[in-house]
Design an enzyme around this catalytic site. Structure first.
Site, mmCIF file in Angstrom:
data_model
loop_
_atom_site.group_PDB
_atom_site.id
_atom_site.type_symbol
_atom_site.label_atom_id
_atom_site.label_comp_id
_atom_site.label_asym_id
_atom_site.label_seq_id
_atom_site.Cartn_x
_atom_site.Cartn_y
_atom_site.Cartn_z
ATOM 1 N N TRP A 41 0.822 -1.205 0.000
ATOM 2 C CA TRP A 41 0.000 0.000 0.000
ATOM 3 C C TRP A 41 0.859 1.260 0.000
ATOM 4 C CZ3 TRP A 41 -0.066 -3.772 3.747
ATOM 5 C CH2 TRP A 41 0.720 -3.494 4.871
ATOM 6 N N GLU A 73 -3.977 0.065 7.878
ATOM 7 C CA GLU A 73 -3.716 0.421 9.272
ATOM 8 C C GLU A 73 -4.741 -0.191 10.223
ATOM 9 O OE1 GLU A 73 -1.068 1.503 10.328
ATOM 10 O OE2 GLU A 73 -0.121 2.384 8.570
ATOM 11 N N LEU A 95 -9.322 -13.090 11.825
ATOM 12 C CA LEU A 95 -8.344 -12.039 12.120
ATOM 13 C C LEU A 95 -8.460 -11.519 13.549
ATOM 14 C CD1 LEU A 95 -6.022 -10.614 10.768
ATOM 15 C CD2 LEU A 95 -7.601 -8.894 9.890
ATOM 16 N N TYR A 130 -10.449 -9.463 16.968
ATOM 17 C CA TYR A 130 -10.861 -8.098 17.296
ATOM 18 C C TYR A 130 -11.903 -7.606 16.277
ATOM 19 C CZ TYR A 130 -7.301 -7.560 20.908
ATOM 20 O OH TYR A 130 -6.528 -7.690 22.033
ATOM 21 N N TYR A 188 -3.076 6.385 17.227
ATOM 22 C CA TYR A 188 -2.053 5.814 16.347
ATOM 23 C C TYR A 188 -2.490 5.876 14.880
ATOM 24 C CZ TYR A 188 0.284 2.695 13.309
ATOM 25 O OH TYR A 188 0.910 2.219 12.197
ATOM 26 N N ASP A 191 3.255 3.612 18.554
ATOM 27 C CA ASP A 191 2.743 2.247 18.637
ATOM 28 C C ASP A 191 3.683 1.423 19.516
ATOM 29 O OD1 ASP A 191 4.966 1.790 17.037
ATOM 30 O OD2 ASP A 191 3.983 0.180 15.952
ATOM 31 N N CYS A 223 15.299 -3.717 17.003
ATOM 32 C CA CYS A 223 15.061 -3.531 18.433
ATOM 33 C C CYS A 223 13.820 -4.310 18.850
ATOM 34 C CB CYS A 223 14.903 -2.041 18.736
ATOM 35 S SG CYS A 223 15.049 -1.630 20.490
ATOM 36 N N CYS A 268 21.293 -6.083 19.157
ATOM 37 C CA CYS A 268 22.146 -5.028 19.713
ATOM 38 C C CYS A 268 23.571 -5.016 19.135
ATOM 39 C CB CYS A 268 22.184 -5.137 21.233
ATOM 40 S SG CYS A 268 20.579 -4.871 22.022
ATOM 41 N N CYS A 315 23.454 -3.130 16.027
ATOM 42 C CA CYS A 315 22.528 -1.990 16.014
ATOM 43 C C CYS A 315 23.276 -0.677 15.783
ATOM 44 C CB CYS A 315 21.757 -1.931 17.333
ATOM 45 S SG CYS A 315 20.720 -0.455 17.478
ATOM 46 N N CYS A 366 22.861 4.110 23.030
ATOM 47 C CA CYS A 366 21.646 3.542 23.643
ATOM 48 C C CYS A 366 21.834 3.419 25.153
ATOM 49 C CB CYS A 366 21.342 2.184 23.019
ATOM 50 S SG CYS A 366 19.904 1.358 23.739
#
Length: 361
Positions: free
Chosen positions: A26, A39, A82, A84, A122, A140, A194, A201, A204, A210
């Site tokens: 998308w 979304e 799916l 919810y 969000y 998020d 992360c 790490c 990273c 960090c």
DNA sequence: GAATCGTGGTT
DNA sequence: TAACCAAGATT
């Protein structure tokens, strides 16, 4: 956190993002309808799980007007599996609002978008930045984790004060970076580098600044104060086959799990350890299902399904019903249960997939 | 503001 | 195994 730290953060993040960006179907030419749809589907849902649903929705309903004209049950069926399901109901409500009240055009501001059903902080920020180039930062689960760790921030992320706190932090982190790129980058970074466990790490690009890495608190962050409690429920489903070989379903209407999905007639008890005979004697036995018109069939094993706050333990009782001509209201018949046009909870589809319905009673 | 809403992957 | 958590929103 000093501004210089956030400057390093966004610079290193965007440098990482350019070669690593995950292609999304998308993205590219941003169509607000497709951005919005993706979304909603991806709320609390992994990309790998949501992607096939997105493809099917776009194929079935290429525009918001197409979706607005769809039947409720058809949309629920496409959403089946799916989870919810309020997302699916709100999806249709929002589509009808856009198509009927907004001339087919999505709002192009954070505030306007957030007024649509199913669009919260969000999602409004995501659509505003991805589809309309607005300068707003998303917050998020990935963002909470990445920000909390980089800043070594032990403030709880849940609750409204936590949300405010981290929104302020990510606003600083973004600075004047192009919001769409920054948002996509930080979410990809949280999903690929992360991560909650086994974070990368050693490789990273943010590691040297960090704070959690320096303090050894990477896996203590982010902090949440509340933990969820689960309860168990015991469902006895009546798999009623009438003289024509059809099965009965009814729609869930109560403010409970699986609202607006379909299921076999249900008797809820405080144990799975009940025979049909005992169910017949209970208060909850449906009056229209007269004991002298039924023949007891097979009883299934116990099916277990974990929900976010409940454990469902379900038993299926097959029943042959010498039905009177008249069917009680709010029931629907299905000829081939496995190919139902109605959306069913996962536990019922698992029962159907096990093929017990094809066996003789 | 706390509790609730699914399902599947991961550890 | 059971707990955690995933591009959260709603009541």
């Amino acid at each position: 956190m000093p501004q210089t730290d956030w400057l390093f953060f966004r610079t290193a993040l965007l440098d990482w993002y350019e070669p690593e960006r995950r292609p999304m179907p998308w993205k590219g030419e941003p169509d607000p309808y497709r951005v919005w749809l993706s979304e909603i589907i991806l709320q609390q849902t992994r990309v790998a799980q949501g992607l096939p649903y997105f493809e099917r929705f776009v194929a079935a309903y290429p525009t918001v007007t197409d979706l607005a004209g769809a039947d409720d049950d058809a949309v629920l069926k496409l959403w089946e599996g799916l989870g919810y399901y309020s997302r699916a109901r709100n999806l249709l409500r929002a589509a009808r609002t856009v198509a009927n009240d907004l001339d087919g055009h999505f709002p192009d501001t954070y505030t306007g978008l957030k007024a649509l059903p199913g669009v919260g902080p969000y999602t409004a920020a995501a659509i505003a930045s991805f589809a309309f180039g607005r300068q707003v930062a998303v917050l998020d689960g990935n963002v909470y984790r990445v920000i909390a760790r980089f800043a070594g921030d032990e403030a709880p992320t849940d609750g409204s004060s936590g949300r405010k706190h981290f929104q302020q932090a990510v606003d600083q982190a973004m600075g004047d970076t192009h919001a769409a790129d920054f948002n996509q980058a930080i979410m990809d970074f949280g999903a690929l580098v992360c991560t909650p466990r086994n974070a990368a790490c050693p490789s990273c690009p943010l590691a040297k600044q960090c704070k959690a890495r320096a303090k050894g608190t990477v896996y203590d962050l982010p902090v949440k104060k509340k933990s969820i409690t689960k309860r168990s429920r015991y469902f006895h489903y009546l798999v009623i086959k009438d003289t024509k070989g059809s099965f009965l379903l009814q729609q869930r209407t109560t403010k409970d799990i699986w609202q607006s999905l379909y299921e076999f007639p249900l008797i809820e008890a405080d144990t799975t350890d009940l025979r049909l005979r005992q169910l017949m004697e209970s208060e909850a036995w449906p009056t229209w299902l007269e004991p002298n018109r039924i023949t007891e069939g097979k009883r299934s094993l116990v099916y277990r399904q974990q929900l976010s706050h409940q454990t469902i333990l379900a038993v299926f009782h097959q029943i042959e019903w010498r039905a009177p001509t008249k069917l009680p209201d709010r029931f629907v018949r299905i000829d081939r249960a496995a190919h139902s046009a109605y959306a069913l909870p996962r536990v019922i589809n698992r029962y159907l997939e096990d093929g017990t319905l094809t066996l003789d009673l």
